[in-house]
Design a protein around this motif. Structure first.
Motif, PDB file in Angstrom:
ATOM      1  N   LEU B  16       0.839  -1.184   0.000  1.00  0.00           N
ATOM      2  CA  LEU B  16       0.000   0.000   0.000  1.00  0.00           C
ATOM      3  C   LEU B  16       0.876   1.237   0.000  1.00  0.00           C
ATOM      4  O   LEU B  16       1.932   1.254   0.600  1.00  0.00           O
ATOM      5  N   THR B  17       0.396   2.275  -0.641  1.00  0.00           N
ATOM      6  CA  THR B  17       1.113   3.535  -0.557  1.00  0.00           C
ATOM      7  C   THR B  17       0.801   4.172   0.798  1.00  0.00           C
ATOM      8  O   THR B  17      -0.156   3.808   1.462  1.00  0.00           O
ATOM      9  N   LYS B  18       1.623   5.125   1.154  1.00  0.00           N
ATOM     10  CA  LYS B  18       1.378   5.823   2.404  1.00  0.00           C
ATOM     11  C   LYS B  18       0.046   6.544   2.360  1.00  0.00           C
ATOM     12  O   LYS B  18      -0.672   6.623   3.353  1.00  0.00           O
ATOM     13  N   ASP B  21      -2.530   4.230   3.287  1.00  0.00           N
ATOM     14  CA  ASP B  21      -2.438   4.038   4.729  1.00  0.00           C
ATOM     15  C   ASP B  21      -3.139   5.181   5.458  1.00  0.00           C
ATOM     16  O   ASP B  21      -3.969   4.961   6.333  1.00  0.00           O
ATOM     17  N   LEU B  24      -6.863   5.037   5.205  1.00  0.00           N
ATOM     18  CA  LEU B  24      -7.469   4.018   6.060  1.00  0.00           C
ATOM     19  C   LEU B  24      -7.426   4.436   7.525  1.00  0.00           C
ATOM     20  O   LEU B  24      -8.385   4.255   8.269  1.00  0.00           O
ATOM     21  N   MET B  25      -6.295   4.999   7.903  1.00  0.00           N
ATOM     22  CA  MET B  25      -6.170   5.446   9.283  1.00  0.00           C
ATOM     23  C   MET B  25      -7.204   6.527   9.596  1.00  0.00           C
ATOM     24  O   MET B  25      -7.824   6.526  10.673  1.00  0.00           O
ATOM     25  N   LYS B  28     -10.619   5.069   9.872  1.00  0.00           N
ATOM     26  CA  LYS B  28     -10.707   4.370  11.146  1.00  0.00           C
ATOM     27  C   LYS B  28     -10.961   5.372  12.266  1.00  0.00           C
ATOM     28  O   LYS B  28     -11.813   5.168  13.132  1.00  0.00           O
ATOM     29  N   PHE B  90     -11.225  -2.054   0.120  1.00  0.00           N
ATOM     30  CA  PHE B  90     -10.994  -1.986  -1.317  1.00  0.00           C
ATOM     31  C   PHE B  90     -11.379  -0.623  -1.880  1.00  0.00           C
ATOM     32  O   PHE B  90     -10.629  -0.025  -2.638  1.00  0.00           O
ATOM     33  N   GLU B  91     -12.538  -0.152  -1.477  1.00  0.00           N
ATOM     34  CA  GLU B  91     -12.998   1.140  -1.984  1.00  0.00           C
ATOM     35  C   GLU B  91     -12.013   2.244  -1.656  1.00  0.00           C
ATOM     36  O   GLU B  91     -11.728   3.118  -2.478  1.00  0.00           O
ATOM     37  N   HIS B  94      -8.725   1.738  -3.613  1.00  0.00           N
ATOM     38  CA  HIS B  94      -8.947   1.997  -5.023  1.00  0.00           C
ATOM     39  C   HIS B  94      -9.121   3.484  -5.291  1.00  0.00           C
ATOM     40  O   HIS B  94      -8.621   4.016  -6.286  1.00  0.00           O
ATOM     41  N   ILE B 138     -13.171  -6.731   3.807  1.00  0.00           N
ATOM     42  CA  ILE B 138     -12.714  -6.023   5.007  1.00  0.00           C
ATOM     43  C   ILE B 138     -13.324  -4.628   5.024  1.00  0.00           C
ATOM     44  O   ILE B 138     -13.183  -3.896   4.049  1.00  0.00           O
ATOM     45  N   LEU B 143     -11.377  -2.549  10.901  1.00  0.00           N
ATOM     46  CA  LEU B 143     -10.116  -1.953  11.327  1.00  0.00           C
ATOM     47  C   LEU B 143     -10.222  -1.435  12.754  1.00  0.00           C
ATOM     48  O   LEU B 143      -9.254  -1.411  13.500  1.00  0.00           O
TER      49      LEU B 143
END
Lengths: 166, 166
Positions: B16-18, B21, B24-25, B28, B90-91, B94, B138, B143
């Motif tokens: 994954l690219t930062k 990341d 996602l963080m 979350k 995924f979303e 992507h 997921i 997460l």
DNA sequence: TGAAGTGCGACAAATTTAGTCCTATACTGA
DNA sequence: TCAGTATAGGACTAAATTTGTCGCACTTCA
């Protein structure tokens, strides 16, 4: 795919480097030519139109790792050190690209560089293992004849995923 | 050839690219703070110690794609546009990284640049879909509480893979 | 009105990946 | 034994990608 296909077909997530591509292509080639005692890097490179020296390094690496056997000198070259069925895509990719982590922040066994907060890492690590599993279930032989592979029962994992997930 | 890290543990394959990341963080974080009407990019960036402007862009992108809702002005910020359970990893990935292909040689819908020989692409495309499937299974909610997620039955795919593959 | 936000485009820095060059070494066959 | 062909591998350059920064316009609210 479930429903949210955004563009075209064939979206993906995993990214292979060209070197890994080259490596897989080369192994496939070798698997397709079991007659040849050994094939030179140049032969393969010419066939696929890829930089010979770069491919050479890839093959050297695969040799070092034990997936190939090399033979120097005239009529030298490389040959699979095992049957194509016994070499997984995972091994190849891992040998060439090294261990890659799903989160960019995970380096070696260290946690995130700065923060103790990258709580995302842990759940995604399991995804990572899942992916590794998929890759481990694909052999070089499967690359040679994908249709045959699809018909086989052994890769139930893949077909399961294919039908259920996407 | 770059780093020849061979050993270590925790190997993986997906990278994954930062930015992904960070995305996602951030999601979350938002999922963990449902009380807040909206959270600013700066707040999240400060919490995790990531570059505010960069995170801002990521969040803008997620907003554009519809995963977040933004509100400008004072006390403005971002909020999930859906429940955390309904947003898949995924979303997010992507949206941020765009469609990535498993083989480096596949660009858009074009075949390999030079050669018609990249027969490796096709079988790996199925792996690609498998991986996408895992990522789709997921959610951001997973997460937040990975243990809870592991206990749930819904992610049978993941646990299946986890136990069988690695 | 001004401070605190998002929205974006252009750009600079850093890192990674791709590819080249050069030299050493090994094997083969005439 | 010598010339040619091949692997082995280190050092280096070039290209591409990723990461991060800067500046400005626009929105909202007190």
């Amino acid at each position: 795919m479930g429903g949210s296909r955004i563009g075209e077909q064939g979206d993906g997530v995993l990214r292979l480097t060209k070197k890994a591509d080259y490596g897989l292509m080369a192994l496939k080639y070798l698997a397709e030519h079991p007659d040849s005692v050994s094939v030179s890097a140049k032969d393969i490179a010419d066939t696929y139109g890829i930089p010979p020296q770069l491919l050479a390094k890839v093959l050297q690496r695969l040799t070092k790792v034990g997936l190939l056997r090399s033979h120097a000198g005239m009529n030298g070259g490389y040959a699979l050190s095992r049957q194509a069925q016994q070499i997984s895509a995972f091994e190849v990719i891992h040998a060439i690209d090294g261990p890659l982590f799903i989160t960019s922040c995970t380096k070696g066994s260290k946690s995130c560089d700065l923060e103790p907060n990258c709580t995302i890492k842990e759940p995604l690590a399991r995804v990572n293992e899942s992916i590794a599993g998929v890759l481990k279930s694909i052999s070089v032989y499967d690359l040679v004849d994908a249709d045959t592979a699809a018909a086989r029962g052994q890769d139930g994992l893949v077909t399961l995923l294919h039908s259920q997930a996407v």
